[in-house]
Design a protein around this motif. Structure first.
Motif, short mmCIF file in Angstrom:
data_model
loop_
_atom_site.label_atom_id
_atom_site.label_comp_id
_atom_site.label_asym_id
_atom_site.label_seq_id
_atom_site.Cartn_x
_atom_site.Cartn_y
_atom_site.Cartn_z
N UNK A 1 0.83 -1.20 0.00
CA UNK A 1 0.00 0.00 0.00
C UNK A 1 0.87 1.25 0.00
N UNK A 2 0.22 2.38 -0.29
CA UNK A 2 0.92 3.66 -0.34
C UNK A 2 0.00 4.76 0.18
N UNK A 3 0.63 5.72 0.86
CA UNK A 3 -0.03 6.96 1.24
C UNK A 3 0.48 8.03 0.27
N UNK A 4 -0.44 8.82 -0.27
CA UNK A 4 -0.09 9.78 -1.32
C UNK A 4 -0.05 11.21 -0.78
N UNK A 5 0.76 12.05 -1.46
CA UNK A 5 0.76 13.48 -1.13
C UNK A 5 -0.62 14.06 -1.45
N UNK A 6 -0.91 15.23 -0.91
CA UNK A 6 -2.27 15.78 -1.06
C UNK A 6 -2.66 16.03 -2.51
N UNK A 7 -1.71 16.40 -3.36
CA UNK A 7 -2.02 16.62 -4.77
C UNK A 7 -2.46 15.36 -5.47
N UNK A 8 -1.76 14.24 -5.24
CA UNK A 8 -2.14 12.97 -5.83
C UNK A 8 -3.41 12.41 -5.18
N UNK A 9 -3.53 12.60 -3.88
CA UNK A 9 -4.64 12.03 -3.12
C UNK A 9 -5.98 12.60 -3.58
N UNK A 10 -5.99 13.88 -3.90
CA UNK A 10 -7.19 14.49 -4.46
C UNK A 10 -8.44 14.34 -3.62
N UNK A 11 -8.34 14.60 -2.32
CA UNK A 11 -9.49 14.51 -1.43
C UNK A 11 -10.20 13.15 -1.57
N UNK A 12 -9.42 12.09 -1.49
CA UNK A 12 -9.85 10.68 -1.57
C UNK A 12 -10.17 10.23 -3.00
N UNK A 13 -9.93 11.07 -3.98
CA UNK A 13 -10.19 10.68 -5.36
C UNK A 13 -9.27 9.58 -5.86
N UNK A 14 -8.12 9.43 -5.21
CA UNK A 14 -7.14 8.42 -5.64
C UNK A 14 -7.29 7.10 -4.90
N UNK A 15 -8.22 7.00 -3.98
CA UNK A 15 -8.40 5.76 -3.22
C UNK A 15 -8.58 4.58 -4.17
N UNK A 16 -7.77 3.55 -3.97
CA UNK A 16 -7.85 2.35 -4.78
C UNK A 16 -7.01 2.37 -6.04
N UNK A 17 -6.48 3.53 -6.40
CA UNK A 17 -5.62 3.58 -7.59
C UNK A 17 -4.36 2.79 -7.32
N UNK A 18 -3.85 2.18 -8.40
CA UNK A 18 -2.63 1.37 -8.27
C UNK A 18 -1.48 2.08 -8.98
N UNK A 19 -0.32 1.97 -8.37
CA UNK A 19 0.88 2.61 -8.90
C UNK A 19 2.02 1.61 -8.99
N UNK A 20 2.76 1.69 -10.07
CA UNK A 20 4.00 0.92 -10.21
C UNK A 20 5.12 1.85 -9.76
N UNK A 21 5.97 1.35 -8.86
CA UNK A 21 7.04 2.16 -8.27
C UNK A 21 8.37 1.44 -8.44
N UNK A 22 9.39 2.21 -8.81
CA UNK A 22 10.74 1.66 -8.99
C UNK A 22 11.75 2.61 -8.36
N UNK A 23 12.67 2.07 -7.59
CA UNK A 23 13.75 2.85 -7.00
C UNK A 23 14.76 3.20 -8.08
N UNK A 24 15.19 4.48 -8.10
CA UNK A 24 16.19 4.90 -9.08
C UNK A 24 17.51 5.33 -8.44
N UNK A 25 17.54 5.44 -7.11
CA UNK A 25 18.79 5.81 -6.46
C UNK A 25 18.58 6.33 -5.05
N UNK A 26 19.69 6.51 -4.38
CA UNK A 26 19.67 6.99 -3.01
C UNK A 26 19.61 8.49 -2.92
#
Length: 130
Positions: free
Chosen positions: A50-75
């Motif tokens: 699971x992920x917690x999103x910043x307020x811009x992405x979260x969109x007042x719960x509009x992003x609930x249930x959205x899925x994201x692919x995440x990849x580490x690119x560096x430290x």
């Protein structure tokens, strides 16, 4: 089909492929259990990927249930200069991260650990909605 129609179809296909392939660069941190209650689902358990999103992405719960692919690119720090495992993950948005800045997300500890060494604390990432 005329040459103009074929050209327009080709342009539309290329445009779609470019928009799908565009990943957002940002940073990720992690948070630890307990993961419930969440802003999106209250006491309904949605697992550990699971992920917690910043307020811009979260969109007042509009992003609930959205899925994201995440990849580490560096430290982001000298303490763990090469934290990435080389894997990518898929996580589901379940919460708001009120302390996250633009293009920053907060992964569950388990999700973070799959793509990076947790000792890093904060990593550079690429992510996109799927």
């Amino acid at each position: 089909m005329g040459i103009m129609s074929k050209a327009l179809i080709l342009i539309a296909i290329v445009t779609c492929l470019i928009s799908v392939a565009h990943a957002i660069r940002g940073q990720a941190t992690f948070y630890t259990p307990a993961y419930i209650p969440s802003s999106c689902y209250g006491y309904d358990d949605h697992g550990i990927m699971i992920v917690a999103l910043n307020s811009g992405l979260f969109g007042n719960k509009g992003a609930c249930g959205r899925r994201y692919r995440v990849r580490c690119t560096g430290g982001t720090n000298a303490g763990v200069p090469h934290p990435c495992t080389g894997k990518s993950i898929v996580v589901t948005a379940v919460d708001l991260c009120p302390g996250c800045g633009d293009n920053q997300i907060d992964l569950s500890q388990e999700a973070f650990s799959m793509i990076a060494n947790p000792d890093a604390g904060r990593i550079n990432i690429e992510y996109d909605q799927i």
